[in-house]
Design a protein around this motif. Structure first.
Motif, PDB file in Angstrom:
ATOM      1  N   UNK B 257       3.354  -3.621  -5.185  1.00  0.00           N
ATOM      2  CA  UNK B 257       1.893  -3.583  -5.101  1.00  0.00           C
ATOM      3  C   UNK B 257       1.458  -3.526  -3.639  1.00  0.00           C
ATOM      4  N   UNK B 260       2.617  -0.263  -1.854  1.00  0.00           N
ATOM      5  CA  UNK B 260       1.739   0.859  -2.172  1.00  0.00           C
ATOM      6  C   UNK B 260       0.357   0.685  -1.544  1.00  0.00           C
ATOM      7  N   UNK B 264      -1.181   3.506   0.584  1.00  0.00           N
ATOM      8  CA  UNK B 264      -2.365   4.239   0.156  1.00  0.00           C
ATOM      9  C   UNK B 264      -3.493   4.160   1.182  1.00  0.00           C
ATOM     10  N   UNK B 267      -2.482   6.580   3.860  1.00  0.00           N
ATOM     11  CA  UNK B 267      -2.539   7.956   3.352  1.00  0.00           C
ATOM     12  C   UNK B 267      -3.995   8.412   3.216  1.00  0.00           C
ATOM     13  N   UNK B 268      -4.848   7.512   2.704  1.00  0.00           N
ATOM     14  CA  UNK B 268      -6.221   7.879   2.404  1.00  0.00           C
ATOM     15  C   UNK B 268      -7.010   8.197   3.675  1.00  0.00           C
ATOM     16  N   UNK B 269      -6.932   7.274   4.664  1.00  0.00           N
ATOM     17  CA  UNK B 269      -7.752   7.473   5.854  1.00  0.00           C
ATOM     18  C   UNK B 269      -7.148   8.552   6.749  1.00  0.00           C
ATOM     19  N   UNK B 270      -5.794   8.684   6.689  1.00  0.00           N
ATOM     20  CA  UNK B 270      -5.143   9.823   7.359  1.00  0.00           C
ATOM     21  C   UNK B 270      -5.444   9.868   8.854  1.00  0.00           C
ATOM     22  N   UNK B 390      12.318 -26.480 -21.748  1.00  0.00           N
ATOM     23  CA  UNK B 390      12.599 -25.525 -22.821  1.00  0.00           C
ATOM     24  C   UNK B 390      11.498 -24.494 -22.914  1.00  0.00           C
TER      25      UNK B 390
END
Lengths: 176, 390
Positions: B257, B260, B264, B267-270, B390
């Motif tokens: 989680x 990623x 992400x 990757x998104x703002x690049x 148990x």
């Protein structure tokens, strides 16, 4: 089918689990066990089959994943393609968070509905409990007097030794 | 209730073989430092950081158990307590890197005057004396809390006094608050600053996830091993393994989680100064290593531990724990090495020797710590609940 049942009440889960195990060893017919909360290891002690519910959960989760992936693909790449920062229209990483949430939502909601359906719970349904105190602080085992060999006094002695606070007979067409 | 069979001492693993392996590790370090310094120093950083992570993760595990009032884990609590002994080992390795080869950090000795007014905070933060002081402060905080918690736990063996548990609950709360900040900062200082012009706000949490996942894997392995050898027979049952397996499953997914989430966001703002991290790791030989890291840290444990019987099966659970540990090593490798040996992964005979030496040293100190106290804390108020879990 007999219409005679025996309801035994216990005060804590340890006594209950011991009694359930003993009842299984003695080959009594356990109709059901009622507890105020989920007791760990009870399903194993009762010899219940593994639940099919986790498979239903997986099916609902996968439904959520495929539906949301398909919808986002259709929305972002087919119906209304928008150029976001020069990325391809079909950009899988952007779909992941929403898909994840849709999976959790579909699995959660689906499981609630499945549970209600499996237990036949619907609005207006009257609760059928052997004793109202099983919703508070008592643990109940319901046995069926399945055959002529069933000896109520024997059960009374046996469960009394294991900590039962009450053992009584219940006669009705349906199990309590 | 008091079964004397439960308190026999753990086996000593400081056998001759373990000592020879640890010696091989030291020799590999010395030889490698002379012959192949570019890869050996960051590798010592990797091993030391992993070692600290195991001890620190174990301390966080204990603190979590205390603070939520959980009883199930009391029976095997001596295992994570012993693992804390690995922490000073990592401290030593880290200080050797700091003092013997500070230029592992590319910002060491570099003047930042070229960019006046822009990066004043980073300039102040990444000053060598402040960096060393911070490292010392983190280490003192962790060691102090861990020492106090272990001392209360051991004193309780003799007295059975509940007040020790209460003290440990308070200590745990303080530790977790301090740990949340310091473990984050430590990962930023020691690992993220290897590439000082790159930054990620997810980095600390991502490191925590890997640290906790690997600590759980070692707790599982040692618990199963002690059960197999008989010391934990009648103490540990399937329900303990089931719960430990659930935690490993959960934290493995938590690691993915956060991996990623970090990916992400970048990757998104690049933005080039952020994407530089992933472009380095998704090219050449680093790509298969990055994929293998995801495979070992998440996909294998996720698929394997999904079913209930596997989590309750000691042999299967142990195999998954070993996969996770290899994954943790690979995760750190992919985190540290692309900035150190940009040409491609380097793994030679010195690194192999250091790995063997570190594992041996870990076993020696952890089992020595395990021998210093009874294996089952019979004075713990939760011990009956835990033994009947148990």
């Amino acid at each position: 089918m007999s219409n005679r049942y025996v309801v035994s009440l216990f005060e804590n889960e340890h006594d209950l689990l011991e009694a359930v195990r003993t009842a299984r060893e003695r080959k009594f017919t356990i109709v059901d066990v009622h507890t105020p909360y989920a007791v760990h290891g009870l399903d194993a002690a009762m010899g219940a089959r593994p639940s099919w519910m986790s498979w239903a959960c997986a099916a609902f989760g996968l439904t959520g994943v495929t539906t949301m992936m398909a919808f986002q693909y259709w929305a972002a790449a087919v119906d209304w393609p928008v150029n976001v920062g020069g990325k391809p229209w079909n950009s899988i990483p952007a779909y992941v968070p929403v898909t994840f949430e849709a999976m959790v939502f579909a699995a959660g909601l689906g499981m609630v509905l499945t549970f209600f359906l499996a237990c036949r719970l619907y609005p207006g349904r009257r609760a059928r409990v052997p004793d109202p105190r099983v919703t508070d602080d008592r643990f109940a085992i319901v046995l069926e007097e399945a055959d002529a060999a069933f000896d109520l006094d024997d059960v009374r002695r046996l469960f009394g030794r294991l900590g039962a606070v009450e053992v009584r007979e219940h006669v009705s067409e349906v199990a309590p | 209730m008091m079964n004397p069979g439960l308190t026999i001492a753990a086996p000593v693993v400081s056998s001759v073989a373990a000592r020879i392996c640890a010696g091989i590790g030291v020799l590999s370090l010395v030889a490698g430092a002379i012959l192949s310094p570019a890869s050996v120093w960051p590798y010592l950083l990797l091993l030391s950081y992993a070692m600290i992570g195991l001890g620190l993760g174990a301390a966080a595990f204990i603190a979590l158990q205390y603070i939520v009032g959980s009883g199930w884990s009391a029976a095997f609590r001596r295992v994570p307590e012993a693992m804390i002994a690995a922490m000073p080992l990592g401290f030593v390795g880290l200080w050797i890197v700091f003092l013997a080869h500070p230029s592992t950090y590319p910002w060491y000795g570099v003047s930042h005057d070229a960019a006046p007014g822009v990066a004043w905070f980073k300039h102040a933060w990444l000053s060598w004396p402040f960096f060393l002081v911070r490292a010392a402060v983190y280490m003192v905080i962790w060691e102090a809390f861990a020492f106090a918690m272990i001392r209360h736990s051991r004193r309780q063996d003799a007295t059975g006094d509940v007040s020790h548990t209460k003290s440990n609950i308070h200590l745990s709360a303080g530790f977790l608050a301090a740990f949340g900040i310091t473990s984050f900062l430590a990962s930023v200082d020691w690992i993220m600053s290897l590439k000082p012009d790159w930054y990620s706000t997810m980095f600390g949490w991502y490191n925590f996830a890997g640290m906790f996942e690997s600590a759980l894997a070692v707790i599982i392995l040692m618990t199963i091993w002690l059960e197999r050898r008989g010391q934990f027979r009648g103490v540990i049952n399937e329900a303990h393994l089931y719960d430990l397996g659930k935690l490993l499953f959960a934290f493995s997914t938590f690691w993915m989680y956060l991996w990623f989430s970090q990916y992400m966001l970048i990757w998104y703002s690049n933005i080039p100064e952020e994407t530089v991290y992933f472009t380095a790791r998704l090219r050449g030989w680093w790509l298969p290593l990055s994929i293998a890291s995801i495979l070992l840290n998440w996909i294998v444990p996720f698929v394997a531990l999904m079913s209930q019987p596997v989590k309750r099966n000691a042999g299967a659970l142990a195999k998954v724990a070993i996969v996770v540990l290899v994954g943790r090593w690979l995760d750190l490798y992919v985190m540290i090495f692309p900035s150190q040996t940009p040409g491609g992964p380097v793994f030679g005979v010195w690194e192999a020797g250091m790995t063997i030496g570190t594992i041996a040293a870990f076993l020696i100190v952890v089992f020595a710590a395990l021998n210093r106290a009874p294996l089952v804390p019979m004075g713990d108020p939760y011990i009956r609940e835990s033994l009947h879990h148990h």
